[in-house]
Scaffold this motif. Structure first.
Motif, mmCIF file in Angstrom:
data_model
loop_
_atom_site.group_PDB
_atom_site.id
_atom_site.type_symbol
_atom_site.label_atom_id
_atom_site.label_comp_id
_atom_site.label_asym_id
_atom_site.label_seq_id
_atom_site.Cartn_x
_atom_site.Cartn_y
_atom_site.Cartn_z
ATOM 1 N N ARG A 1 -34.495 17.268 32.676
ATOM 2 C CA ARG A 1 -34.093 18.663 32.884
ATOM 3 C C ARG A 1 -32.790 18.885 32.127
ATOM 4 N NH1 ARG A 1 -32.020 18.838 37.398
ATOM 5 N NH2 ARG A 1 -32.258 21.024 37.975
ATOM 6 N N LEU A 2 -32.617 20.072 31.562
ATOM 7 C CA LEU A 2 -31.372 20.377 30.861
ATOM 8 C C LEU A 2 -30.175 20.279 31.784
ATOM 9 C CD1 LEU A 2 -32.628 23.392 28.730
ATOM 10 C CD2 LEU A 2 -32.095 21.085 27.920
ATOM 11 N N GLU A 3 -30.413 20.561 33.073
ATOM 12 C CA GLU A 3 -29.329 20.478 34.053
ATOM 13 C C GLU A 3 -28.797 19.052 34.206
ATOM 14 O OE1 GLU A 3 -31.499 24.232 34.722
ATOM 15 O OE2 GLU A 3 -32.112 22.145 34.391
ATOM 16 N N ASP A 4 -29.590 18.049 33.772
ATOM 17 C CA ASP A 4 -29.124 16.664 33.851
ATOM 18 C C ASP A 4 -27.940 16.429 32.919
ATOM 19 O OD1 ASP A 4 -31.176 16.233 35.635
ATOM 20 O OD2 ASP A 4 -32.513 15.302 34.171
ATOM 21 N N VAL A 5 -27.930 17.093 31.768
ATOM 22 C CA VAL A 5 -26.782 16.982 30.861
ATOM 23 C C VAL A 5 -25.566 17.649 31.486
ATOM 24 C CG1 VAL A 5 -25.899 17.473 28.554
ATOM 25 C CG2 VAL A 5 -28.332 16.992 28.873
ATOM 26 N N ALA A 6 -25.779 18.805 32.111
ATOM 27 C CA ALA A 6 -24.676 19.493 32.798
ATOM 28 C C ALA A 6 -24.086 18.609 33.888
ATOM 29 C CB ALA A 6 -25.166 20.817 33.388
ATOM 30 N N ALA A 7 -24.946 17.871 34.593
ATOM 31 C CA ALA A 7 -24.469 16.984 35.656
ATOM 32 C C ALA A 7 -23.576 15.884 35.088
ATOM 33 C CB ALA A 7 -25.649 16.379 36.400
ATOM 34 N N ARG A 8 -23.915 15.377 33.887
ATOM 35 C CA ARG A 8 -23.072 14.367 33.255
ATOM 36 C C ARG A 8 -21.709 14.936 32.887
ATOM 37 N NH1 ARG A 8 -25.320 12.213 28.136
ATOM 38 N NH2 ARG A 8 -23.449 10.906 28.282
ATOM 39 N N ILE A 9 -21.700 16.175 32.377
ATOM 40 C CA ILE A 9 -20.435 16.822 32.036
ATOM 41 C C ILE A 9 -19.610 17.049 33.294
ATOM 42 C CG2 ILE A 9 -19.404 18.962 31.177
ATOM 43 C CD1 ILE A 9 -21.652 19.104 29.142
ATOM 44 N N ARG A 10 -20.266 17.509 34.356
ATOM 45 C CA ARG A 10 -19.545 17.759 35.605
ATOM 46 C C ARG A 10 -18.949 16.469 36.158
ATOM 47 N NH1 ARG A 10 -22.953 20.835 37.666
ATOM 48 N NH2 ARG A 10 -21.871 22.830 37.503
ATOM 49 N N ALA A 11 -19.686 15.376 36.067
ATOM 50 C CA ALA A 11 -19.192 14.088 36.569
ATOM 51 C C ALA A 11 -17.974 13.633 35.782
ATOM 52 C CB ALA A 11 -20.293 13.041 36.492
ATOM 53 N N MET A 12 -17.952 13.899 34.475
ATOM 54 C CA MET A 12 -16.810 13.505 33.661
ATOM 55 C C MET A 12 -15.584 14.356 33.971
ATOM 56 S SD MET A 12 -18.505 12.733 29.941
ATOM 57 C CE MET A 12 -16.925 12.189 29.279
ATOM 58 N N MET A 13 -15.834 15.594 34.384
ATOM 59 C CA MET A 13 -14.720 16.500 34.654
ATOM 60 C C MET A 13 -14.115 16.285 36.032
ATOM 61 S SD MET A 13 -16.375 19.976 33.084
ATOM 62 C CE MET A 13 -15.108 20.986 33.841
ATOM 63 N N GLU A 14 -14.938 15.817 36.978
ATOM 64 C CA GLU A 14 -14.457 15.682 38.348
ATOM 65 C C GLU A 14 -13.594 14.440 38.486
ATOM 66 O OE1 GLU A 14 -18.005 15.602 40.654
ATOM 67 O OE2 GLU A 14 -18.251 17.776 40.641
ATOM 68 N N ALA B 1 0.076 8.785 38.606
ATOM 69 C CA ALA B 1 -1.229 8.584 39.245
ATOM 70 C C ALA B 1 -2.267 9.519 38.619
ATOM 71 C CB ALA B 1 -1.119 8.832 40.742
ATOM 72 N N LYS B 2 -1.857 10.739 38.294
ATOM 73 C CA LYS B 2 -2.782 11.680 37.647
ATOM 74 C C LYS B 2 -3.202 11.167 36.273
ATOM 75 C CE LYS B 2 -0.945 15.822 39.927
ATOM 76 N NZ LYS B 2 -0.299 17.131 39.728
ATOM 77 N N VAL B 3 -2.236 10.642 35.529
ATOM 78 C CA VAL B 3 -2.538 10.122 34.199
ATOM 79 C C VAL B 3 -3.505 8.950 34.296
ATOM 80 C CG1 VAL B 3 -1.569 8.951 32.193
ATOM 81 C CG2 VAL B 3 -0.377 10.903 33.194
ATOM 82 N N ARG B 4 -3.240 8.023 35.239
ATOM 83 C CA ARG B 4 -4.113 6.859 35.389
ATOM 84 C C ARG B 4 -5.530 7.266 35.776
ATOM 85 N NH1 ARG B 4 -1.291 2.759 39.364
ATOM 86 N NH2 ARG B 4 -0.918 4.728 40.426
ATOM 87 N N SER B 5 -5.656 8.288 36.610
ATOM 88 C CA SER B 5 -6.987 8.726 37.033
ATOM 89 C C SER B 5 -7.764 9.348 35.879
ATOM 90 C CB SER B 5 -6.884 9.738 38.184
ATOM 91 O OG SER B 5 -6.351 10.966 37.724
ATOM 92 N N ALA B 6 -7.035 9.885 34.899
ATOM 93 C CA ALA B 6 -7.695 10.521 33.764
ATOM 94 C C ALA B 6 -8.138 9.511 32.717
ATOM 95 C CB ALA B 6 -6.766 11.553 33.114
ATOM 96 N N LEU B 7 -7.505 8.349 32.659
ATOM 97 C CA LEU B 7 -7.785 7.377 31.608
ATOM 98 C C LEU B 7 -9.249 6.964 31.526
ATOM 99 C CD1 LEU B 7 -4.629 5.082 31.715
ATOM 100 C CD2 LEU B 7 -5.234 6.793 29.989
ATOM 101 N N PRO B 8 -9.922 6.665 32.629
ATOM 102 C CA PRO B 8 -11.342 6.292 32.521
ATOM 103 C C PRO B 8 -12.185 7.392 31.880
ATOM 104 C CG PRO B 8 -10.484 5.729 34.684
ATOM 105 C CD PRO B 8 -9.447 6.570 34.015
ATOM 106 N N LYS B 9 -11.858 8.661 32.174
ATOM 107 C CA LYS B 9 -12.608 9.767 31.595
ATOM 108 C C LYS B 9 -12.399 9.821 30.082
ATOM 109 C CE LYS B 9 -13.605 10.928 35.823
ATOM 110 N NZ LYS B 9 -14.929 10.696 36.383
#
Length: 485
Positions: free
Chosen positions: A79-92, A101-109
């Motif tokens: 489903r096209l929504e599956d790609v959206a879910a990947r983007i949402r997971a990267m953003m969350e 702490a904010k910087v460290r949490s962003a590094l994996p993304k």
């Protein structure tokens, strides 16, 4: 399920699923291909592979993206929504206390994004054959003349690659290319597009702009060329994100531009900003009307490289629905999380085929306060390519905007025209032939949400007419038993 790594693989995948039809009989790229494909596209028919073209030309693949299922398969998802879910997971991400702490949490993304940096290779399928000089002729391509009023043949599914002359940052866009001769085309760069910005910089520096035009390759890269990416997001890296592995690229033979290594063919050359522009068009466009002739830059071909047995990818546009609707649908579904990051009150949105992307957008919102619909309208008109939207219709969150009939029914029931219509002015899409000026038009927003006392509405607001769910379910079971449902 994984995304196809080449157009040939995609063709084979579609054929195995019964979603592609091979046509052995010879067809003519001059008008006949369009006459054959237009009714197939409008009926939701299969992808087509024309194996023989008049004059001994290469096979033509068309309508590869012409359904929701094929568009999803092109990107390797159910489903096209599956790609959206990947983007949402990267953003969350969690928002912890403290800056570090904010910087460290962003590094994996960030590391996850960096993993999709293109992989440069030397031996590329797209360079199995290298033509230069007089041999680099566009006559080897079965370029379509789509409609009777077209000014000539047009390349309709190109990935036009340029680089910022100052930073070297590449851009890939999908711009139609009218064939003027064996080694020249028009370059349909609208002033809002990345290619036009690169040409302006080349003009200021007094130099020619190298251009490479990829045909085919991974379907994800074809889609990326028409996706409305933020300027900071590289199309090659986005292709890797869609493929879930780095895109294989190679250096063009005539310049430093990186091109998809698995492309079917690559046309290389340059645009000289010192050269006078040339009249391009008319062209039967995705609006269903001919876009009028205008002056555009000229692209000069110096080299053509291709696979030994390459297939020419093409599409046709015209009165919707056509294949391009599904490319637009992919954008709508995939980029919803990015829109919601800016406007979290947006529940969903939809660009129906009849609106040809920029004429009509339905938006469902979680309304929280008076004037909320107008706030969303103004925000959307200031967001990326939504600036071209001619009509925005805002409805409440429970409305299924994927069903235009429901969205219009709800909105038209809820508006008082004098109170709920907002007019403003802003940039126009170059293909809007009704605009007051070529690049400027008025816009209309309709507030189709339920009105509240805070908005000056003190009458009772009625509820929808709906059957009790339990009763309806029992009735449906009986209708099915009687063969009526």
């Amino acid at each position: 399920m994984s995304a196809p790594q080449s157009m040939g693989q995609f063709v084979n995948d579609l054929e195995k699923r019964g979603w592609l039809r091979r046509i052995a009989e010879e067809v003519d790229p001059f008008l006949e291909v369009t006459a054959l494909c237009d009714p197939v596209m409008k009926a939701g028919g299969p992808a087509l592979l024309f194996e023989k073209t008049k004059g001994g030309g290469r096979p033509i693949a068309i309508n590869l993206f012409g359904s929701r299922q094929r568009m999803a398969a092109a990107l390797g998802v159910e489903r096209l929504e599956d790609v959206a879910a990947r983007i949402r997971a990267m953003m969350e991400m969690e928002i912890p206390d403290g800056l570090w702490a904010k910087v460290r949490s962003a590094l994996p993304k960030l590391k996850q994004l960096a993993a999709f940096k293109p992989k440069e290779v030397k031996n590329a399928s797209c360079q199995e054959v290298i033509l230069e000089g007089a041999r680099a002729s566009l006559d080897i391509l079965p370029i379509l003349t789509c409609w009777p009023g077209d000014a000539g043949p047009f390349i309709t599914l190109p990935q036009v690659i340029t680089a910022d002359p100052q930073t070297g940052r590449q851009n890939i866009g999908m711009y139609r290319m009218q064939k003027f001769g064996p080694q020249t085309t028009g370059m349909h760069w609208h002033r809002h597009k990345g290619g036009a910005a690169h040409l302006a910089k080349a003009r200021a520096l007094g130099q020619k702009l190298p251009v490479a035009v990829a045909l085919g390759g991974p379907p994800a890269t074809t889609y990326a060329a028409c996706a409305p990416l933020p300027e900071a997001v590289d199309e090659l890296m986005f292709s890797g994100f869609l493929l879930e592995s780095p895109l294989r690229v190679t250096k063009a033979v005539s310049c430093d531009l990186l091109v998809p290594a698995e492309a079917e063919a690559v046309i290389e050359g340059y645009v000289d900003p010192a050269e006078p522009m040339r009249v391009e068009g008319p062209f039967g466009d995705h609006t269903g009307f001919y876009s009028l002739e205008d002056k555009y830059p000229v692209f000069h071909v110096t080299h053509i490289t291709h696979r030994k047995d390459f297939i020419y990818p093409a599409t046709i546009v015209g009165r919707p629905p056509m294949e391009d609707f599904y490319l637009g649908l992919a954008t709508e579904r995939i980029f919803l999380p990015l829109l919601q990051a800016v406007l979290p009150e947006v529940v969903d949105y939809h660009m129906p085929a009849e609106g040809v992307f920029h004429n009509l957008v339905f938006v469902a919102i979680d309304k929280q306060y008076p004037g909320h619909a107008f706030k969303v309208m103004n925000a959307l008109w200031g967001t990326g390519q939504m600036m071209f939207a001619k009509v925005l219709v805002i409805v409440d969150k429970h409305v299924n905007v994927q069903d235009p009939q429901e969205a219009w029914w709800e909105a038209l029931n809820h508006i008082d025209p004098q109170r709920d219509v907002l007019f403003t002015r802003g940039p126009a899409d170059a293909l809007d032939h009704a605009a007051q000026l070529p690049w400027l038009h008025s816009k209309m927003g309709l507030d189709g949400t339920r009105k509240t006392a805070d908005e000056g509405f003190h009458r009772p607001w009625p509820e929808r007419v709906e059957m009790t769910p339990e009763v309806q379910k029992k009735a449906l079971d009986k209708l099915k038993k009687w063969g009526l449902a």
